[in-house]
Design a protein around this motif. Structure first.
Motif, short mmCIF file in Angstrom:
data_model
loop_
_atom_site.label_atom_id
_atom_site.label_comp_id
_atom_site.label_asym_id
_atom_site.label_seq_id
_atom_site.Cartn_x
_atom_site.Cartn_y
_atom_site.Cartn_z
N ALA A 75 18.66 77.21 67.06
CA ALA A 75 17.40 77.23 66.31
C ALA A 75 17.59 77.78 64.91
O ALA A 75 16.72 77.61 64.05
CB ALA A 75 16.37 78.08 67.06
N ALA A 76 18.74 78.41 64.67
CA ALA A 76 19.04 78.96 63.34
C ALA A 76 19.99 78.05 62.56
O ALA A 76 20.43 78.40 61.47
CB ALA A 76 19.66 80.35 63.48
N GLY A 77 20.32 76.88 63.12
CA GLY A 77 21.29 75.99 62.51
C GLY A 77 22.66 76.20 63.12
O GLY A 77 23.00 77.28 63.57
N GLN A 141 0.31 84.71 71.81
CA GLN A 141 1.27 85.80 71.73
C GLN A 141 2.64 85.41 72.27
O GLN A 141 3.65 85.99 71.88
CB GLN A 141 0.75 87.01 72.52
N SER A 142 2.67 84.43 73.15
CA SER A 142 3.91 84.04 73.82
C SER A 142 4.43 82.75 73.21
O SER A 142 3.67 81.82 72.94
CB SER A 142 3.67 83.87 75.32
N VAL A 143 5.76 82.69 73.03
CA VAL A 143 6.37 81.51 72.39
C VAL A 143 7.74 81.23 72.99
O VAL A 143 8.41 82.13 73.50
CB VAL A 143 6.53 81.70 70.86
N ILE A 144 8.14 79.97 72.91
CA ILE A 144 9.52 79.56 73.19
C ILE A 144 10.05 78.94 71.91
O ILE A 144 9.53 77.93 71.44
CB ILE A 144 9.60 78.57 74.36
N ARG A 145 11.08 79.56 71.36
CA ARG A 145 11.62 79.12 70.07
C ARG A 145 13.08 78.72 70.14
O ARG A 145 13.59 78.13 69.19
CB ARG A 145 11.48 80.25 69.04
N ARG A 146 13.76 79.05 71.24
CA ARG A 146 15.21 78.81 71.28
C ARG A 146 15.70 78.77 72.72
O ARG A 146 14.98 79.13 73.66
CB ARG A 146 15.95 79.91 70.53
N GLY A 147 16.96 78.35 72.87
CA GLY A 147 17.59 78.35 74.17
C GLY A 147 18.16 79.71 74.53
O GLY A 147 18.12 80.66 73.74
N ILE A 148 18.73 79.79 75.72
CA ILE A 148 19.35 81.02 76.20
C ILE A 148 20.70 81.22 75.49
O ILE A 148 21.48 80.29 75.33
CB ILE A 148 19.58 80.95 77.72
N ASP A 149 20.96 82.46 75.07
CA ASP A 149 22.21 82.85 74.42
C ASP A 149 22.40 82.25 73.03
O ASP A 149 23.54 82.15 72.56
CB ASP A 149 23.42 82.50 75.30
N ASP A 150 21.32 81.88 72.38
CA ASP A 150 21.41 81.43 70.99
C ASP A 150 21.46 82.67 70.10
O ASP A 150 20.45 83.13 69.57
CB ASP A 150 20.19 80.55 70.65
N THR A 151 22.64 83.24 70.00
CA THR A 151 22.78 84.54 69.32
C THR A 151 22.50 84.46 67.83
O THR A 151 22.00 85.41 67.24
CB THR A 151 24.19 85.12 69.56
N ALA A 152 22.81 83.34 67.19
CA ALA A 152 22.51 83.19 65.77
C ALA A 152 21.00 83.24 65.55
O ALA A 152 20.51 83.88 64.60
CB ALA A 152 23.08 81.89 65.23
N ALA A 153 20.25 82.58 66.42
CA ALA A 153 18.80 82.63 66.32
C ALA A 153 18.28 84.04 66.61
O ALA A 153 17.35 84.52 65.94
CB ALA A 153 18.18 81.63 67.30
N ARG A 155 19.81 86.82 66.01
CA ARG A 155 20.07 87.63 64.81
C ARG A 155 19.06 87.33 63.71
O ARG A 155 18.72 88.21 62.91
CB ARG A 155 21.50 87.40 64.31
N ALA A 156 18.58 86.09 63.69
CA ALA A 156 17.59 85.69 62.70
C ALA A 156 16.17 86.01 63.16
O ALA A 156 15.20 85.59 62.53
CB ALA A 156 17.71 84.19 62.41
N ARG A 157 16.05 86.76 64.26
CA ARG A 157 14.77 87.17 64.82
C ARG A 157 13.92 85.98 65.28
O ARG A 157 12.69 86.01 65.20
CB ARG A 157 13.98 88.05 63.83
N ILE A 158 14.61 84.96 65.74
CA ILE A 158 13.94 83.82 66.39
C ILE A 158 14.05 84.07 67.89
O ILE A 158 15.13 83.93 68.47
CB ILE A 158 14.61 82.49 66.00
N SER A 159 12.97 84.47 68.50
CA SER A 159 13.05 84.95 69.88
C SER A 159 12.02 84.25 70.76
O SER A 159 11.09 83.58 70.28
CB SER A 159 12.80 86.46 69.92
N ASN A 160 12.20 84.38 72.06
CA ASN A 160 11.24 83.91 73.06
C ASN A 160 10.44 85.10 73.56
O ASN A 160 11.03 86.12 73.94
CB ASN A 160 11.97 83.25 74.23
N LEU A 161 9.13 84.97 73.55
CA LEU A 161 8.25 86.07 73.91
C LEU A 161 7.31 85.66 75.03
O LEU A 161 6.91 84.49 75.13
CB LEU A 161 7.43 86.52 72.69
#
Length: 270
Positions: A75-77, A141-153, A155-161
């Protein structure tokens, strides 16, 4: 001991959220239920629903072959892969390079919480479709923005809540879905093999359709509990705390036990 007493016993140890109600969607007990936590594997439930919607629309098929691989768009490229050391479901990894049915991956995603299977299913549905499930039923309040273990995302504060209230809203929708897809998802949830939280707090053999999630300092569970002698009820508990894993799991089980004790008069829960 009541739910409020159990929560008072961990005051100051972190963030704890609870939503309890019946399948009509009205809560009878809440505690910080609108506060979002890192979702951990609870996000796999909306992914499963997104998959069934695409099957129903003809975009996907349960029996379509999917090649097992470990290379995904971040999700962060860029690209990323699942860390096998942090995936506690080994079966999917034994199929690397092989084709398996989409429904097999979905079963692995829910019943044994496979991270690799989750990313493979999410690749088929798309993140936007999974997030749309939460947007439809949840509060925002809840979102899905990326897959599991997408560490680059990450670090970019792209998270699943996920908040307890939004997880409950999704479960209420699943519990009231009379279609074959609704039954399919409920059966997946009932087949969950990680049963140390809500199922541990109710009598053995009780049907619990649930999805839990965990990470460092995180233990969540949300499910539909179906007693033989009372109406079904929905319970979600999210914990982000310094509690040891066993203690956090035990807390959720004790909250489930308190709800169970009031199953005939759920409104009396305190």
């Amino acid at each position: 001991m009541g739910i409020a007493d159990l929560l008072a016993g961990v005051a100051g140890r972190g963030d704890f959220g609870v939503w309890l109600g019946r399948l009509d969607g009205h809560p009878v007990f809440t505690h910080a239920a609108d506060r979002a936590h890192y979702s951990a594997s609870t996000m796999k439930l909306p992914v499963a629903i997104a998959m069934t919607r695409k099957v129903d629309s003809g975009e996907l098929a349960l029996d379509q072959p999917v090649t097992v691989h470990n290379d995904f768009a971040s999700a962060a490229g860029g690209r990323f892969g699942v860390n096998p050391a942090e995936d506690e479901a080994p079966n999917t990894w034994t199929k690397m390079g092989e084709q398996v049915p989409l429904t097999w991956l979905t079963t692995e995603m829910i019943t044994v919480s496979s991270n690799l299977a989750t990313n493979l299913v999410l690749e088929q549905t798309g993140v936007d479709a999974a997030n749309a499930v939460l947007a439809e039923y949840g509060s925002g309040q809840s979102v899905i923005r990326r897959g599991i273990d997408d560490t680059a995302a990450q670090r970019a504060r792209i998270s699943n809540l996920m908040s307890p209230a939004d997880l409950a809203a999704v479960l209420v929708a699943v519990g009231n879905d009379k279609s074959p897809s609704g039954e399919y998802v409920r059966d997946l949830l009932a087949g969950n093999t990680w049963n140390g939280e809500i199922p541990a707090g109710v009598p053995a053999g009780t049907r619990v359709e649930h999805k839990n999630g965990w990470d460092t300092g995180i233990r969540h569970d949300g499910g539909i509990v179906r007693p033989d002698d009372a109406e079904a009820f929905v319970l979600t508990v999210c914990t982000t705390s310094d509690l040891p894993d066993q203690d956090a799991s035990r807390l959720i089980a004790e909250i489930a036990a308190a709800a169970w004790d009031h199953r005939h008069d759920l409104e009396a829960v305190r």
